[in-house]
Design an enzyme around this catalytic site. Structure first.
Site, mmCIF file in Angstrom:
data_model
loop_
_atom_site.group_PDB
_atom_site.id
_atom_site.type_symbol
_atom_site.label_atom_id
_atom_site.label_comp_id
_atom_site.label_asym_id
_atom_site.label_seq_id
_atom_site.Cartn_x
_atom_site.Cartn_y
_atom_site.Cartn_z
ATOM 1 N N LYS A 199 39.942 11.396 36.082
ATOM 2 C CA LYS A 199 38.839 10.469 35.808
ATOM 3 C C LYS A 199 39.389 9.206 35.158
ATOM 4 C CE LYS A 199 35.748 14.366 34.960
ATOM 5 N NZ LYS A 199 35.080 15.229 33.968
ATOM 6 N N LYS B 67 42.684 19.090 45.122
ATOM 7 C CA LYS B 67 42.475 20.517 45.408
ATOM 8 C C LYS B 67 43.817 21.173 45.706
ATOM 9 C CE LYS B 67 37.915 21.300 45.765
ATOM 10 N NZ LYS B 67 37.290 21.788 46.924
ATOM 11 N N SER C 58 28.808 14.609 42.933
ATOM 12 C CA SER C 58 29.937 15.492 43.227
ATOM 13 C C SER C 58 31.199 14.633 43.229
ATOM 14 C CB SER C 58 29.730 16.202 44.552
ATOM 15 O OG SER C 58 29.687 15.249 45.573
ATOM 16 N N ALA D 29 32.939 44.582 14.055
ATOM 17 C CA ALA D 29 32.040 45.444 13.282
ATOM 18 C C ALA D 29 31.351 44.653 12.173
ATOM 19 C CB ALA D 29 32.818 46.611 12.691
ATOM 20 N N CYS E 171 41.208 61.808 38.516
ATOM 21 C CA CYS E 171 42.278 61.171 39.294
ATOM 22 C C CYS E 171 43.025 60.189 38.379
ATOM 23 C CB CYS E 171 41.668 60.425 40.481
ATOM 24 S SG CYS E 171 42.890 59.487 41.413
ATOM 25 N N GLU F 208 41.729 16.702 33.938
ATOM 26 C CA GLU F 208 41.079 17.934 33.466
ATOM 27 C C GLU F 208 41.232 19.012 34.513
ATOM 28 O OE1 GLU F 208 36.915 17.186 32.849
ATOM 29 O OE2 GLU F 208 37.366 15.513 31.510
ATOM 30 N N CYS G 54 45.947 62.028 43.801
ATOM 31 C CA CYS G 54 45.634 63.308 43.165
ATOM 32 C C CYS G 54 45.267 64.393 44.175
ATOM 33 C CB CYS G 54 44.477 63.141 42.177
ATOM 34 S SG CYS G 54 42.899 62.860 42.993
ATOM 35 N N LYS H 30 39.875 21.584 37.111
ATOM 36 C CA LYS H 30 38.641 21.685 37.885
ATOM 37 C C LYS H 30 38.198 23.145 37.847
ATOM 38 C CE LYS H 30 36.398 20.065 42.052
ATOM 39 N NZ LYS H 30 35.595 21.236 42.347
ATOM 40 N N TYR I 84 31.652 25.292 29.557
ATOM 41 C CA TYR I 84 32.551 24.229 29.107
ATOM 42 C C TYR I 84 31.885 22.887 29.338
ATOM 43 C CZ TYR I 84 36.451 27.499 28.799
ATOM 44 O OH TYR I 84 37.277 28.520 28.458
ATOM 45 N N CYS J 110 43.142 62.020 48.631
ATOM 46 C CA CYS J 110 43.574 60.919 47.763
ATOM 47 C C CYS J 110 45.095 60.957 47.590
ATOM 48 C CB CYS J 110 42.888 61.027 46.413
ATOM 49 S SG CYS J 110 43.514 59.857 45.206
ATOM 50 N N ASP K 262 36.250 26.463 38.363
ATOM 51 C CA ASP K 262 35.548 26.920 39.561
ATOM 52 C C ASP K 262 34.267 27.665 39.185
ATOM 53 O OD1 ASP K 262 35.100 27.116 42.200
ATOM 54 O OD2 ASP K 262 36.633 28.624 42.618
ATOM 55 N N CYS L 37 37.936 58.073 46.195
ATOM 56 C CA CYS L 37 38.310 59.381 45.665
ATOM 57 C C CYS L 37 37.228 59.777 44.658
ATOM 58 C CB CYS L 37 39.657 59.269 44.967
ATOM 59 S SG CYS L 37 40.005 60.714 43.960
#
Ligand code: IVH
Length: 676
Positions: A299, A323, A87, A39, A441, A118, A421, A120, A233, A418, A122, A436
């Site tokens: 690296k 990976k 890459s 705020a 619900c 580091e 509910c 990796k 980042y 459902c 995504d 639903c």
């Protein structure tokens, strides 16, 4: 006071406010250590906006108010990279990593090499150029040599600074012109929220945060990027296309000092064994990160060694990505359960014979929806392959059998009501999901209340996640109408709720009763009925009662309401539970009537395209005026366009209009048509 002195004072206040806001933005978005409340931050921002509105000539492009600016563009411009964006080669086993390390040491002629590990991330890599301390250009990776210019979209990412104070660059020992490379990503929470919102609007879901981030960076309208809550980042800094510091760890430190967000989970290690420890340490821990990673990047730390190692084709020899494997296991489907999600979506979930995958026992896996079950050809009793990827929920990826299903297997049917509910279940034409439609619900309630109370809807300040969580846990609220019978005593029973905050919340709830019908309609959370459609429905029908009984044909007379939206509205009001809810909201005193607004017809059947800068109003305002007079506004010129309105510096739309022989008019001529 002479004008010049007053202007000087305003200028100083503007600069002071901007400095303050930039500092708090950095504390909040980059360092995750806010010093003031949301705020208080909003108050500073509003003060700045107010002052800038009074003095538009003093607005600077790096003002915190200028992250989202300008109108949607028509396409992206290609830009050549200052140095290729490479890459990484991948490794899938520790053995491959050790082999890579041996090669690195051999080529660099060193017994020991220091590495930096580091996460990796995504997301997608991006190059961001700063000139004279100011963000100048943002470019996607593209094919590695040429990318697309997406500056306006990147400017909306709050953790990416628009300008860097000279003092920060000095302590980082960086010049005023440089380039940062890093990863744009969408945090998992923003991704989930966005998909829930898309569910509500009946739009297809994004498959994963990476695709969602890529979509957000490549939309033509920066307003959309801004809503997607992206993060940036930084992991490299270049000066004149070259690395600048003698080690990679020094670059990371300098980037952080300069004010960029650098992922804190990096580590410099002395050998590959330590790197492997880092990798295995994150294998489980990565589940608790607020964003997805798909591996670890290793690296070579020293620039000299990096240069000696050089590149092969598209990847550096001095770095490699380990990976994490998508882990899989074989097991049997014992049963299929149905889960009701926070948006009412019904997900079939396979209950499995327990199987250990990557060190965790898995007993449940998602089957997504009925289409997916059909595609897999899965039946209860089948043997299946289950995978656990980066995401937490395992999924069934394949049914294993030779020719026929084993004996004793049976089909799964979606229930007619459902399971939470007993409400109506619907599946729209051409949609994969069953849902639903009961707004109360219990499975949906949390999201329904948060949506109902949020700022653009009933604006009940203080009714956030913490409070709603407690109200639901103690079963004090079973639908949104229950909010209106909460008492001071009720609220005082809750944790962290003093007399003053309790009274404030009650006052906020009371105040919300005055909000107009369109907000109430929007607040119901009818799928595909967003803020704008709710406004159009309120203006057309003038009361909740009329809207509730309107048939498909009447609904489709409302501008922008087509068969899909009208079907969704009908489904909502066909559910008896929703009728009871509206009755109770009516009894609580919410606004159930509003003025009926007739749309003009002067421009009915005419389609406009706006291009260039208009002198007397924003494009948004011009659009609203045209629509109020019954006309349509489109983003691109075609043979169906009636008029192209050209302002200053018109874009390629003007050429297109001339090509197609579409009539081009000025802003003044538009005013003539609008009679204003
Ligand atoms: S370094 C020449 N560091 O992974 C080095 N990349 O597979 C190239 N990525 O295109 C990039 N986290 O989008 C680097 N910490 C990190 C990364 C990272 C994610 C992505 C990046 C790159 C891709 C290569």
């Amino acid at each position: 006071m002479p004008t010049a002195i007053r202007a000087g004072a305003v200028q100083r206040e503007l600069e002071a406010l901007r400095e303050q806001i930039r500092r708090h933005e950095r504390l909040y978005y980059v360092l995750d250590q806010p010093e003031i409340s949301d705020a208080e931050f909003d108050a500073l921002m509003n003060r700045l906006k107010g002052l800038e509105k009074q003095h538009p000539d003093l607005i600077t492009p790096d003002s915190p108010t200028q992250r989202v600016g300008g109108a949607p563009r028509e396409g992206f411009v290609k830009v050549a990279h200052s140095a290729p964006m490479l890459s990484l080669d991948n490794a899938y086993s520790y053995e491959e990593l050790r082999a890579w390390d041996r090669r690195v040491r051999e080529l660099a002629g060193a017994d020991q090499i220091e590495y930096v590990c580091e996460l990796k991330l995504d997301g997608l890599s991006m190059a961001v150029r700063y000139a004279g301390r100011h963000l100048q250009l943002g470019v996607t990776r593209g094919d590695g040599s040429v990318g697309e210019e997406v500056t306006a979209n990147l400017r909306t990412i709050p953790s990416l600074p628009l300008s860097i104070p000279a003092a920060q660059l000095n302590s980082a020992k960086l010049p005023h012109d440089f380039e940062v490379r890093g990863e744009v990503l969408m945090p998992t929470r923003s991704f989930e929220r966005m998909n829930e919102e898309r569910d509500r609007q009946g739009l297809p879901r994004f498959a994963n945060p990476r695709n969602a981030a890529a979509g957000a960076v490549r939309v033509l309208d920066p307003n959309i990027t801004a809503q997607r809550r992206l993060d940036f980042y930084a992991y490299f800094v270049l000066v004149r296309g070259n690395y600048f510091f003698s080690t990679h760890s020094a670059s990371l430190q300098a980037l952080a000092t300069a004010g960029f967000k650098v992922n804190p989970n990096w580590k410099s290690v002395h050998d590959i064994a330590e790197a492997i420890e880092f990798i295995s340490g994150w294998e489980q821990r990565r589940q608790s990160l607020p964003y997805e990673i798909d591996g670890i990047v290793i690296k070579v730390n020293g620039l000299r060694a990096q240069q000696e190692l050089g590149f092969t084709g598209k990847a550096p020899r001095w770095a490699i990505a380990y990976k994490y494997a998508a882990r899989a296991g074989l097991t049997r489907i014992e049963d299929v359960l149905v889960q009701v999600g926070r948006t009412g979506k019904l997900t079939p979930v396979a209950a499995l014979s327990p199987v250990s995958i990557g060190g965790t026992t898995v007993t449940r896996a998602t089957l997504h929806n009925m289409d997916e079950i059909a595609r897999l050809g899965a039946r209860i009793g089948d043997w299946v392959q289950v995978e656990r990827g980066g995401d937490v929920i395992p999924k069934v990826v394949k049914v294993i059998h030779d020719a026929e299903h084993p004996r004793g297997t049976r089909d799964f049917q979606m229930p007619a009501r459902c399971p939470e509910c007993g409400g109506n279940i619907v599946r729209g034409d051409g949609e994969a999901d069953h849902r639903c439609v009961n707004a109360s619900c219990p499975a949906k309630l949390r999201e329904t209340i948060l949506h109902f109370a949020s700022r653009g809807v009933m604006n009940i300040d203080g009714m956030g996640e913490a409070l709603v969580g407690q109200l639901l846990e103690r079963k004090m609220v079973r639908d949104v109408a229950d909010l209106y019978s909460l008492t001071l005593d009720d609220l005082l029973k809750l944790e962290r709720m003093g007399e003053k905050s309790a009274a404030n919340v009650l006052a906020e709830i009371e105040r919300s009763k005055q909000l107009p019908l369109e907000r109430v309609i929007y607040g119901l959370g009818i799928r595909m009925v967003g803020e704008r459609t709710a406004g159009l429905l309120a203006a057309h029908f003038g009361s909740m009662d009329e809207l509730m009984i309107a048939g498909a044909e009447q609904l489709q007379q409302v501008p922008e309401v087509g068969p899909r939206v009208s079907e969704s509205i009908r489904e909502f009001f066909d559910e008896p539970g929703n009728h009871r809810l509206i009755e109770r909201l009516k009894a609580a005193g919410l606004q159930m009537r509003g003025p009926k607004k007739q749309r003009g017809t002067a421009l009915a059947g005419k389609t406009f395209v706006l291009t260039g800068t208009l002198a007397r109003r924003t494009r948004e305002d011009a659009k609203a005026l045209i629509e109020a007079a019954g006309g349509k506004v489109s983003g691109s010129v075609s043979k169906k366009t009636t008029y192209v309105v050209a302002g200053a510096d018109p874009g390629s739309k003007l050429e297109k209009a001339r090509e197609l022989g579409v009539q081009v008019i000025t802003e003044k001529e538009l005013e003539g048509l609008l009679n204003c």
